[in-house]
Design an enzyme around this catalytic site. Structure first.
Site, PDB file in Angstrom:
ATOM      1  N   HIS A 233      -5.145 -30.458  -3.740  1.00  0.00           N
ATOM      2  CA  HIS A 233      -5.538 -31.232  -2.277  1.00  0.00           C
ATOM      3  C   HIS A 233      -6.825 -32.036  -2.494  1.00  0.00           C
ATOM      4  CE1 HIS A 233      -7.074 -27.227  -2.418  1.00  0.00           C
ATOM      5  NE2 HIS A 233      -8.117 -27.713  -1.587  1.00  0.00           N
ATOM      6  N   PHE A 234      -6.712 -33.150  -1.837  1.00  0.00           N
ATOM      7  CA  PHE A 234      -8.111 -33.994  -1.793  1.00  0.00           C
ATOM      8  C   PHE A 234      -8.721 -33.970  -0.461  1.00  0.00           C
ATOM      9  CE2 PHE A 234      -7.486 -37.020  -5.565  1.00  0.00           C
ATOM     10  CZ  PHE A 234      -6.288 -36.375  -5.899  1.00  0.00           C
TER      11      PHE A 234
ATOM     12  N   ASP B  70      -8.583 -30.015   8.063  1.00  0.00           N
ATOM     13  CA  ASP B  70      -8.898 -28.587   7.458  1.00  0.00           C
ATOM     14  C   ASP B  70      -9.185 -27.605   8.666  1.00  0.00           C
ATOM     15  OD1 ASP B  70     -10.455 -27.957   4.686  1.00  0.00           O
ATOM     16  OD2 ASP B  70     -10.839 -26.660   6.271  1.00  0.00           O
ATOM     17  N   ILE B  71      -9.018 -26.341   8.655  1.00  0.00           N
ATOM     18  CA  ILE B  71      -8.977 -25.526   9.570  1.00  0.00           C
ATOM     19  C   ILE B  71     -10.462 -25.303   9.881  1.00  0.00           C
ATOM     20  CG2 ILE B  71      -8.881 -23.148   8.086  1.00  0.00           C
ATOM     21  CD1 ILE B  71      -6.701 -22.348  10.086  1.00  0.00           C
TER      22      ILE B  71
ATOM     23  N   ASN C 224     -11.561 -30.024  -5.454  1.00  0.00           N
ATOM     24  CA  ASN C 224     -12.191 -28.623  -6.376  1.00  0.00           C
ATOM     25  C   ASN C 224     -11.138 -28.361  -6.935  1.00  0.00           C
ATOM     26  OD1 ASN C 224     -14.693 -28.588  -4.664  1.00  0.00           O
ATOM     27  ND2 ASN C 224     -13.310 -27.938  -2.998  1.00  0.00           N
TER      28      ASN C 224
END
Ligand code: AMP
Ligand code: ZN
Length: 110
Positions: A97-98, A31-32, A86
Site C-alpha cells: 500500500h502507498f 487510514d484508520i 513502508n
C-alpha cells in the site's frame, strides 16, 4: 486473496469500508489512524506482500494515476504531500500500500 490479510478483507467487502477510489485493480481508503487531514491508503486489489515483490509495472502505472487523481481531488497539488511505502519489515500490514498524506510544509533542508 489472503484470508488472514486485513486489506484483502477490506477489498473483498468482508470488512466494510468506504472507498475514496476504486477501479478494477486498485482501491483507496482513509487510514484508520490518520497522521494528517488527508491520509489515504492506495492499495492494489491483488495481494502483493511487499514493494520488492511488485513485478507488474502496469499495476504501478495504475497506482500512479490513482494517486495523481487523489492529489488533485484533495487539493494537495500545491499544498505539500508525501507518498510513502513502508517495506522490508518496516510495514505493519503485509499487503502493498502507498500512503498519501498532506498537507505538509516544506521538508527541512538537509
Ligand atoms: P504500514 O505501517 O505502512 O503497514 O501501515 C499500515 C497502515 O494501515 C497504518 O497506518 C494503519 O493505521 C492502517 N490500517 C490498519 N488497519 C486499517 C483499517 N482497518 N482501515 C484503515 N486503515 C488501517
Ligand atoms: Zn492482502
Amino acid at each position: 486473496m489472503d484470508k488472514n490479510c486485513i486489506f484483502c478483507k477490506i477489498i473483498s467487502g468482508e470488512i466494510p469500508k468506504e472507498f475514496a477510489f476504486e477501479n478494477a485493480d486498485i482501491v483507496a481508503f482513509s487510514d484508520i489512524r490518520p497522521i494528517k487531514p488527508v491520509h489515504l491508503l492506495i492499495v492494489p486489489k491483488i495481494h502483493i506482500t511487499d514493494f520488492t515483490k511488485l513485478e507488474n509495472d502496469l499495476i504501478l502505472g495504475k497506482i500512479r494515476i490513482a494517486i495523481l487523481g487523489l492529489i488533485e481531488q484533495n487539493k494537495l497539488t500545491d499544498k505539500g504531500y508525501r507518498i510513502v511505502v513502508n517495506g522490508g519489515g518496516a510495514q505493519a500490514v503485509d499487503h502493498l500500500h502507498f500512503h498519501l498524506t498532506g498537507p505538509w510544509g516544506k521538508a527541512a533542508e538537509l
